[in-house]
Design a protein around this motif. Structure first.
Motif, PDB file in Angstrom:
ATOM      1  N   UNK A   8     -10.287   6.771 -10.668  1.00 43.01           N
ATOM      2  CA  UNK A   8     -11.721   6.648 -10.414  1.00 43.01           C
ATOM      3  C   UNK A   8     -11.939   6.309  -8.950  1.00 43.01           C
ATOM      4  N   UNK A   9     -13.079   6.769  -8.419  1.00 40.44           N
ATOM      5  CA  UNK A   9     -13.394   6.522  -7.019  1.00 40.44           C
ATOM      6  C   UNK A   9     -14.191   5.235  -6.869  1.00 40.44           C
ATOM      7  N   UNK A  10     -13.828   4.449  -5.836  1.00 42.04           N
ATOM      8  CA  UNK A  10     -14.490   3.186  -5.532  1.00 42.04           C
ATOM      9  C   UNK A  10     -14.636   3.053  -4.028  1.00 42.04           C
ATOM     10  N   UNK A  11     -15.466   2.117  -3.616  1.00 46.65           N
ATOM     11  CA  UNK A  11     -15.551   1.760  -2.216  1.00 46.65           C
ATOM     12  C   UNK A  11     -14.242   1.063  -1.833  1.00 46.65           C
ATOM     13  N   UNK A  12     -13.752   1.307  -0.634  1.00 47.08           N
ATOM     14  CA  UNK A  12     -12.452   0.770  -0.216  1.00 47.08           C
ATOM     15  C   UNK A  12     -12.419  -0.759  -0.241  1.00 47.08           C
ATOM     16  N   UNK A  13     -13.554  -1.390   0.022  1.00 48.44           N
ATOM     17  CA  UNK A  13     -13.573  -2.857   0.068  1.00 48.44           C
ATOM     18  C   UNK A  13     -13.362  -3.486  -1.311  1.00 48.44           C
ATOM     19  N   UNK A  14     -13.587  -2.743  -2.387  1.00 50.85           N
ATOM     20  CA  UNK A  14     -13.408  -3.295  -3.737  1.00 50.85           C
ATOM     21  C   UNK A  14     -12.005  -3.046  -4.283  1.00 50.85           C
ATOM     22  N   UNK A  15     -11.196  -2.246  -3.588  1.00 50.80           N
ATOM     23  CA  UNK A  15      -9.855  -1.910  -4.071  1.00 50.80           C
ATOM     24  C   UNK A  15      -8.798  -2.786  -3.406  1.00 50.80           C
ATOM     25  N   UNK A  16      -7.644  -2.890  -4.062  1.00 56.36           N
ATOM     26  CA  UNK A  16      -6.493  -3.602  -3.494  1.00 56.36           C
ATOM     27  C   UNK A  16      -5.563  -2.563  -2.876  1.00 56.36           C
ATOM     28  N   UNK A  17      -5.304  -2.706  -1.573  1.00 54.27           N
ATOM     29  CA  UNK A  17      -4.420  -1.778  -0.883  1.00 54.27           C
ATOM     30  C   UNK A  17      -2.972  -2.220  -1.008  1.00 54.27           C
ATOM     31  N   UNK A  18      -2.066  -1.264  -1.177  1.00 54.05           N
ATOM     32  CA  UNK A  18      -0.635  -1.567  -1.247  1.00 54.05           C
ATOM     33  C   UNK A  18       0.153  -0.390  -0.721  1.00 54.05           C
ATOM     34  N   UNK A  19       1.435  -0.619  -0.434  1.00 53.18           N
ATOM     35  CA  UNK A  19       2.313   0.455   0.002  1.00 53.18           C
ATOM     36  C   UNK A  19       3.693   0.238  -0.580  1.00 53.18           C
ATOM     37  N   UNK A  20       4.481   1.295  -0.542  1.00 53.60           N
ATOM     38  CA  UNK A  20       5.853   1.268  -1.066  1.00 53.60           C
ATOM     39  C   UNK A  20       6.783   0.849   0.061  1.00 53.60           C
ATOM     40  N   UNK A  21       7.433  -0.290  -0.091  1.00 51.09           N
ATOM     41  CA  UNK A  21       8.343  -0.776   0.946  1.00 51.09           C
ATOM     42  C   UNK A  21       9.760  -0.237   0.760  1.00 51.09           C
ATOM     43  N   UNK A  27       1.452  -5.688  -1.383  1.00 49.74           N
ATOM     44  CA  UNK A  27       0.001  -5.677  -1.287  1.00 49.74           C
ATOM     45  C   UNK A  27      -0.429  -6.142   0.091  1.00 49.74           C
ATOM     46  N   UNK A  28      -1.457  -5.498   0.622  1.00 55.78           N
ATOM     47  CA  UNK A  28      -2.037  -5.867   1.910  1.00 55.78           C
ATOM     48  C   UNK A  28      -3.400  -6.507   1.625  1.00 55.78           C
ATOM     49  N   UNK A  29      -3.390  -7.802   1.360  1.00 54.97           N
ATOM     50  CA  UNK A  29      -4.609  -8.494   0.952  1.00 54.97           C
ATOM     51  C   UNK A  29      -5.595  -8.687   2.096  1.00 54.97           C
ATOM     52  N   UNK A  30      -5.096  -8.807   3.335  1.00 58.05           N
ATOM     53  CA  UNK A  30      -5.974  -9.032   4.484  1.00 58.05           C
ATOM     54  C   UNK A  30      -6.350  -7.733   5.193  1.00 58.05           C
ATOM     55  N   UNK A  31      -5.832  -6.611   4.744  1.00 56.77           N
ATOM     56  CA  UNK A  31      -6.061  -5.298   5.367  1.00 56.77           C
ATOM     57  C   UNK A  31      -5.689  -5.303   6.838  1.00 56.77           C
ATOM     58  N   UNK A  32      -4.561  -5.897   7.163  1.00 56.14           N
ATOM     59  CA  UNK A  32      -4.127  -5.976   8.558  1.00 56.14           C
ATOM     60  C   UNK A  32      -2.924  -5.094   8.856  1.00 56.14           C
ATOM     61  N   UNK A  33      -2.261  -4.589   7.844  1.00 61.50           N
ATOM     62  CA  UNK A  33      -1.073  -3.764   8.061  1.00 61.50           C
ATOM     63  C   UNK A  33      -1.527  -2.329   8.332  1.00 61.50           C
TER      64      UNK A  33
END
Length: 181
Positions: A8-21, A27-33
């Motif tokens: 489902x599509x959401x605004x980016x500010x409501x989603x939790x960003x993460x990446x595969x290390x 998880x990038x909780x502060x959106x700084x990475x």
């Protein structure tokens, strides 16, 4: 942005960003990475299904990374010769870097040879293949090293696609590449 679990599509500010290390989800909780991220919505249902999704995703990634490339990579001793020719081409202004710039060069009939990084993404490879099919002339393509090595050696921002616009540079690079395979 789209949640990878429920799609489902959401605004980016409501989603939790993460990446595969490589060893798990970070998880990038502060959106700084600064790197390409995937997103999951903040619902308990999606959070609980994320582990199963990641297991399936990581299996696909491992399979993709170990698959034999469509174009063979060249031997290391010839790679250094090709790199030095590419450095000369860059200094002479005969090297284009970046996917979009190279696609413009293909249609503008200025590119004589395309050099791809060995770790070129599937989407970029498909995009270039589709565009070169539309082109009336054939442009030779080779794969060489990975994008960080190529970009560092050439002194350009990290890029996975390079175009050689000079006929002599292109023919000599192709000659070395064929000798290395």
């Amino acid at each position: 942005r789209t949640c990878v679990v429920c799609k489902k599509r959401f605004d980016q500010s409501t989603l939790l960003g993460f990446f595969d290390s490589g060893s798990g989800v970070v998880f990038d909780l502060d959106s700084k990475i600064q790197r390409r991220k995937m997103y999951v919505c903040n619902t308990e249902d999606c959070k609980s299904k994320l582990d199963a999704w990641y297991t399936k995703y990581s299996k696909k990634e491992r399979k993709r990374r170990t698959a034999k490339p469509a174009v063979e990579t060249v031997a290391i001793d010839y790679a250094s010769k090709i790199l030095s020719l590419m450095q000369f081409a860059r200094k002479a202004g005969k090297l284009i870097h970046g996917t979009d710039a190279c696609l413009r060069g293909i249609f503008g009939t200025t590119i004589r040879l395309l050099v791809f990084a060995a770790d070129l993404s599937d989407n970029t490879e498909k995009r270039i293949a589709n565009k070169t099919k539309e082109c009336t002339r054939s442009v030779p393509q080779i794969k060489l090293l990975d994008k960080s090595q190529l970009s560092a050696a050439l002194g350009v921002p990290e890029s996975a696609v390079f175009g050689i616009t000079d006929k002599q540079f292109a023919s000599k690079i192709l000659e070395y590449w064929q000798a290395g395979n």
